[in-house]
Scaffold this motif. Structure first.
Motif, short mmCIF file in Angstrom:
data_model
loop_
_atom_site.label_atom_id
_atom_site.label_comp_id
_atom_site.label_asym_id
_atom_site.label_seq_id
_atom_site.Cartn_x
_atom_site.Cartn_y
_atom_site.Cartn_z
N SER A 83 -0.70 6.64 -2.43
CA SER A 83 0.64 6.14 -2.76
C SER A 83 0.85 5.96 -4.27
O SER A 83 1.87 5.42 -4.69
CB SER A 83 0.87 4.79 -2.05
OG SER A 83 0.86 4.97 -0.65
N VAL A 84 -0.10 6.40 -5.07
CA VAL A 84 0.08 6.35 -6.52
C VAL A 84 0.97 7.51 -6.95
O VAL A 84 0.73 8.65 -6.58
CB VAL A 84 -1.27 6.43 -7.26
CG1 VAL A 84 -1.05 6.44 -8.78
CG2 VAL A 84 -2.18 5.27 -6.86
N THR A 85 2.03 7.21 -7.69
CA THR A 85 2.91 8.27 -8.20
C THR A 85 2.77 8.36 -9.71
O THR A 85 2.35 7.39 -10.37
CB THR A 85 4.38 7.99 -7.83
OG1 THR A 85 4.77 6.71 -8.35
CG2 THR A 85 4.56 7.99 -6.32
N HIS A 86 3.13 9.52 -10.27
CA HIS A 86 2.94 9.76 -11.70
C HIS A 86 4.23 10.19 -12.37
O HIS A 86 5.02 10.95 -11.80
CB HIS A 86 1.86 10.83 -11.92
CG HIS A 86 0.55 10.52 -11.26
ND1 HIS A 86 -0.36 9.65 -11.79
CD2 HIS A 86 0.02 10.96 -10.08
CE1 HIS A 86 -1.41 9.57 -10.99
NE2 HIS A 86 -1.20 10.35 -9.95
N GLY A 104 0.80 -1.22 0.00
CA GLY A 104 0.00 0.00 0.00
C GLY A 104 0.83 1.26 0.00
O GLY A 104 0.30 2.36 -0.10
N GLY A 105 2.16 1.12 0.10
CA GLY A 105 3.05 2.28 0.11
C GLY A 105 3.57 2.61 -1.28
O GLY A 105 3.34 1.86 -2.25
N VAL A 106 4.27 3.71 -1.39
CA VAL A 106 4.86 4.13 -2.66
C VAL A 106 5.86 3.08 -3.14
O VAL A 106 6.68 2.59 -2.37
CB VAL A 106 5.55 5.50 -2.52
CG1 VAL A 106 6.31 5.86 -3.79
CG2 VAL A 106 4.53 6.58 -2.18
N ALA A 107 5.76 2.74 -4.43
CA ALA A 107 6.67 1.74 -5.01
C ALA A 107 7.97 2.42 -5.43
O ALA A 107 7.97 3.32 -6.26
CB ALA A 107 6.01 1.07 -6.21
N LYS A 108 9.08 1.98 -4.84
CA LYS A 108 10.39 2.52 -5.20
C LYS A 108 10.84 1.92 -6.53
O LYS A 108 10.22 1.03 -7.09
CB LYS A 108 11.40 2.20 -4.10
CG LYS A 108 11.05 2.78 -2.74
CD LYS A 108 12.09 2.37 -1.71
CE LYS A 108 11.75 2.91 -0.33
NZ LYS A 108 12.75 2.48 0.69
N GLU A 109 11.97 2.43 -7.02
CA GLU A 109 12.50 1.98 -8.31
C GLU A 109 12.84 0.50 -8.32
O GLU A 109 12.76 -0.16 -9.35
CB GLU A 109 13.75 2.79 -8.67
CG GLU A 109 13.46 4.23 -9.12
CD GLU A 109 12.69 4.28 -10.42
OE1 GLU A 109 12.87 3.36 -11.27
OE2 GLU A 109 11.90 5.22 -10.61
N ASP A 110 13.23 -0.04 -7.15
CA ASP A 110 13.66 -1.44 -7.10
C ASP A 110 12.50 -2.43 -6.99
O ASP A 110 12.71 -3.64 -6.96
CB ASP A 110 14.64 -1.66 -5.94
CG ASP A 110 14.02 -1.29 -4.59
OD1 ASP A 110 12.97 -0.63 -4.58
OD2 ASP A 110 14.60 -1.68 -3.56
N VAL A 154 2.82 -0.56 -3.91
CA VAL A 154 3.31 -1.92 -3.74
C VAL A 154 2.13 -2.84 -3.42
O VAL A 154 1.27 -2.50 -2.60
CB VAL A 154 4.34 -1.99 -2.59
CG1 VAL A 154 4.83 -3.43 -2.39
CG2 VAL A 154 5.52 -1.07 -2.87
N GLY A 155 2.08 -3.97 -4.11
CA GLY A 155 0.95 -4.87 -3.92
C GLY A 155 1.36 -6.30 -3.69
O GLY A 155 2.52 -6.68 -3.85
N LYS A 156 0.38 -7.11 -3.30
CA LYS A 156 0.58 -8.55 -3.14
C LYS A 156 -0.71 -9.27 -3.51
O LYS A 156 -1.79 -8.66 -3.53
CB LYS A 156 0.98 -8.89 -1.70
CG LYS A 156 -0.14 -8.66 -0.69
CD LYS A 156 0.26 -9.12 0.70
CE LYS A 156 -0.91 -8.92 1.68
NZ LYS A 156 -0.55 -9.38 3.05
#
Length: 221
Positions: A114-117, A51-57, A131-133
């Motif tokens: 947490s959606v980034t554009h 549920g948080g912001v997805a980093k580059e990795d 980030v999801g599962k």
């Protein structure tokens, strides 16, 4: 057509009850913002968590096969396409029909905060979902939800959904405070009205709704 007007005593008691209700409402308006801060902290998701912001990795899934082969992942969606495929209410939350780059469609519960554009605007660039599962669950057991989310196109899989919400998804401060303050005001009015009217009737300035029974004289008097 007949017009029925409320008696003066009823209007007056309603007005007094409303004025009395402003006191607990004012107290609630001072207390609830502090409570909202606690609530907000509890529902703020750290980067990298579900549920948080997805980093580059964070792995960017392209297909259902990618989703199933990774514990956590993100999905890149063109513009706001992830919100345009429709959705439905599932249990206590809302899920979107998300189209993967492969063209497959899955249900996902998304933390919008947490959606980034990427790009000049949210319409022309890409949206990086949180980030999801995978959460395995039989979505066909909720017929109303399935009818809603499959209104335009059917889901490719109905035996799971993507949790991209985690502990996030907090409501706005306005929504958080509006419901309890309204409830406090309504309850105060409902409680105060009969009490005020009964007091007025007892001292003789209002008529009784139900006249009290007169004490029966004893045959010995």
């Amino acid at each position: 057509m007949r017009y029925h007007q409320l008696r003066f005593d009823i209007w007056l008691c309603l007005l007094l009850s409303f004025l009395l209700s402003l006191v607990p409402v004012k107290i609630a308006e001072k207390v609830l913002p502090q409570k909202y801060e606690e609530y907000s902290q509890e529902h703020t998701v750290e980067e990298g968590d579900i549920g948080g912001v997805a980093k580059e990795d964070v792995f960017k899934a392209q297909s259902i096969e990618d989703l199933l082969s990774h514990d956590t992942f993100t999905v890149v969606s063109p513009g706001i396409q992830y919100r345009n495929r429709g959705g439905g209410y599932y249990n206590d939350g809302y899920m979107n029909a998300v189209t993967l780059p492969s063209g497959e469609i899955v249900a996902a519960r998304i933390n919008e905060e947490s959606v980034t554009h990427e790009g000049e605007s949210i319409f022309s660039g890409d949206s990086i979902l949180p980030v999801g599962k995978i959460v395995y669950e039989d979505l066909t057991s909720h017929e109303t939800f399935l009818h809603q989310i499959e209104y335009s196109e059917k889901l490719s899989r109905t035996d799971f959904y993507i949790d991209m919400l985690g502990n996030g998804g907090k409501m706005s401060q306005e929504d958080y405070t509006e419901a309890p303050t309204t409830m406090i005001q309504v309850i105060t009015i409902f409680v105060a009205f009969p009490i005020l009217h009964a007091l007025g009737a007892k001292i003789g300035i209002f008529p009784y709704f139900w006249a009290p029974r007169k004490k029966q004289k004893s045959e010995w008097e």
